[in-house]
Design a protein around this motif. Sequence first.
Motif, PDB file in Angstrom:
ATOM      1  N   ILE A  36      -3.121  72.689 -10.309  1.00  0.00           N
ATOM      2  CA  ILE A  36      -3.904  73.652  -9.516  1.00  0.00           C
ATOM      3  C   ILE A  36      -5.307  73.796 -10.098  1.00  0.00           C
ATOM      4  O   ILE A  36      -6.294  73.859  -9.363  1.00  0.00           O
ATOM      5  N   GLU A  37      -5.395  73.821 -11.413  1.00  0.00           N
ATOM      6  CA  GLU A  37      -6.701  73.904 -12.077  1.00  0.00           C
ATOM      7  C   GLU A  37      -7.554  72.682 -11.723  1.00  0.00           C
ATOM      8  O   GLU A  37      -8.756  72.816 -11.463  1.00  0.00           O
ATOM      9  N   ASN A  38      -6.938  71.496 -11.711  1.00  0.00           N
ATOM     10  CA  ASN A  38      -7.668  70.258 -11.399  1.00  0.00           C
ATOM     11  C   ASN A  38      -8.186  70.213  -9.966  1.00  0.00           C
ATOM     12  O   ASN A  38      -9.104  69.454  -9.666  1.00  0.00           O
ATOM     13  N   PHE A  39      -7.611  71.004  -9.094  1.00  0.00           N
ATOM     14  CA  PHE A  39      -8.109  71.075  -7.721  1.00  0.00           C
ATOM     15  C   PHE A  39      -9.524  71.650  -7.679  1.00  0.00           C
ATOM     16  O   PHE A  39     -10.276  71.398  -6.757  1.00  0.00           O
ATOM     17  N   ARG A  40      -9.854  72.477  -8.663  1.00  0.00           N
ATOM     18  CA  ARG A  40     -11.170  73.135  -8.763  1.00  0.00           C
ATOM     19  C   ARG A  40     -11.498  73.949  -7.501  1.00  0.00           C
ATOM     20  O   ARG A  40     -12.630  73.959  -7.037  1.00  0.00           O
ATOM     21  N   LEU A  41     -10.504  74.638  -6.999  1.00  0.00           N
ATOM     22  CA  LEU A  41     -10.700  75.507  -5.845  1.00  0.00           C
ATOM     23  C   LEU A  41     -10.669  76.980  -6.234  1.00  0.00           C
ATOM     24  O   LEU A  41     -11.079  77.843  -5.456  1.00  0.00           O
ATOM     25  N   LEU A  42     -10.139  77.263  -7.419  1.00  0.00           N
ATOM     26  CA  LEU A  42     -10.002  78.631  -7.917  1.00  0.00           C
ATOM     27  C   LEU A  42     -10.540  78.701  -9.340  1.00  0.00           C
ATOM     28  O   LEU A  42     -10.618  77.676 -10.023  1.00  0.00           O
ATOM     29  N   PRO A  43     -10.861  79.903  -9.795  1.00  0.00           N
ATOM     30  CA  PRO A  43     -11.237  80.025 -11.208  1.00  0.00           C
ATOM     31  C   PRO A  43     -10.071  79.563 -12.089  1.00  0.00           C
ATOM     32  O   PRO A  43      -8.904  79.793 -11.773  1.00  0.00           O
ATOM     33  N   GLN A  44     -10.408  78.910 -13.184  1.00  0.00           N
ATOM     34  CA  GLN A  44      -9.403  78.359 -14.089  1.00  0.00           C
ATOM     35  C   GLN A  44      -8.407  79.423 -14.545  1.00  0.00           C
ATOM     36  O   GLN A  44      -7.215  79.151 -14.684  1.00  0.00           O
ATOM     37  N   SER A  45      -8.865  80.631 -14.716  1.00  0.00           N
ATOM     38  CA  SER A  45      -8.004  81.711 -15.210  1.00  0.00           C
ATOM     39  C   SER A  45      -6.877  82.068 -14.238  1.00  0.00           C
ATOM     40  O   SER A  45      -5.881  82.676 -14.636  1.00  0.00           O
ATOM     41  N   LEU A  46      -7.012  81.690 -12.978  1.00  0.00           N
ATOM     42  CA  LEU A  46      -5.998  82.033 -11.971  1.00  0.00           C
ATOM     43  C   LEU A  46      -4.932  80.953 -11.780  1.00  0.00           C
ATOM     44  O   LEU A  46      -3.923  81.187 -11.132  1.00  0.00           O
ATOM     45  N   SER A  47      -5.135  79.749 -12.354  1.00  0.00           N
ATOM     46  CA  SER A  47      -4.214  78.649 -12.058  1.00  0.00           C
ATOM     47  C   SER A  47      -2.765  78.942 -12.421  1.00  0.00           C
ATOM     48  O   SER A  47      -1.877  78.641 -11.646  1.00  0.00           O
ATOM     49  N   ARG A  48      -2.525  79.505 -13.587  1.00  0.00           N
ATOM     50  CA  ARG A  48      -1.139  79.777 -13.997  1.00  0.00           C
ATOM     51  C   ARG A  48      -0.511  80.841 -13.094  1.00  0.00           C
ATOM     52  O   ARG A  48       0.649  80.715 -12.696  1.00  0.00           O
ATOM     53  N   LEU A  49      -1.280  81.876 -12.766  1.00  0.00           N
ATOM     54  CA  LEU A  49      -0.779  82.929 -11.882  1.00  0.00           C
ATOM     55  C   LEU A  49      -0.435  82.361 -10.502  1.00  0.00           C
ATOM     56  O   LEU A  49       0.634  82.650  -9.953  1.00  0.00           O
ATOM     57  N   VAL A  50      -1.324  81.555  -9.956  1.00  0.00           N
ATOM     58  CA  VAL A  50      -1.087  80.956  -8.637  1.00  0.00           C
ATOM     59  C   VAL A  50       0.121  80.021  -8.695  1.00  0.00           C
ATOM     60  O   VAL A  50       0.954  80.015  -7.781  1.00  0.00           O
TER      61      VAL A  50
END
Length: 176
Positions: A36-50
């Motif tokens: 999800i982080e590699n998608f670069r669509l959201l702030p990095q801090s949100l990837s684990r939560l998402v």
Amino acid sequence: MNTEYVITFARIALGLLFTYSFSRKVIDVTNFALTIENFRLLPQSLSRLVAKQVLLVELVCVVLIFIGGSLLGLAFFLSAMLLSVFSLVLTVLIFHKREVSCNCLGTSEKSVSFYDVIRNAGFLVCSLFGLYFVITSNNSGVVLKSGELALVGTMAVIFVAVWTQIGEILDILRSI
């Protein structure tokens, strides 16, 4: 047409899809969050939560599909919403020409492609048909006989097996 056939087909197909998807991602949540982080669509801090929220919604879909009854409409609705969001994300990644793996059905090195959107569209149609027939059926409590259930179940298993690999199948057909 007996709407119970369509509902049962959609129920089995989506139950298999989300069970498989959930089980492949939950064994390595960190890798899924990195995807999800590699998608670069959201702030990095949100990837684990998402990542955790996606897993939770997939698990809820599986549980609701398994329970069935009056919760089946909600299961089909959540499935359709989840598949729509997945498809939107994949479309954005393709549009922006991001060379990333989707890891939708477990770890993969293959980059996101239009085939992933086609795969999701097939399952989205399955969700929408299930939802439509749950809403419009008279809920007469028709239960499929064991032979009918076996046939519909086999069809759903084959559909999931083929449709989850639709990209590879179309690649093979293109090369012929």
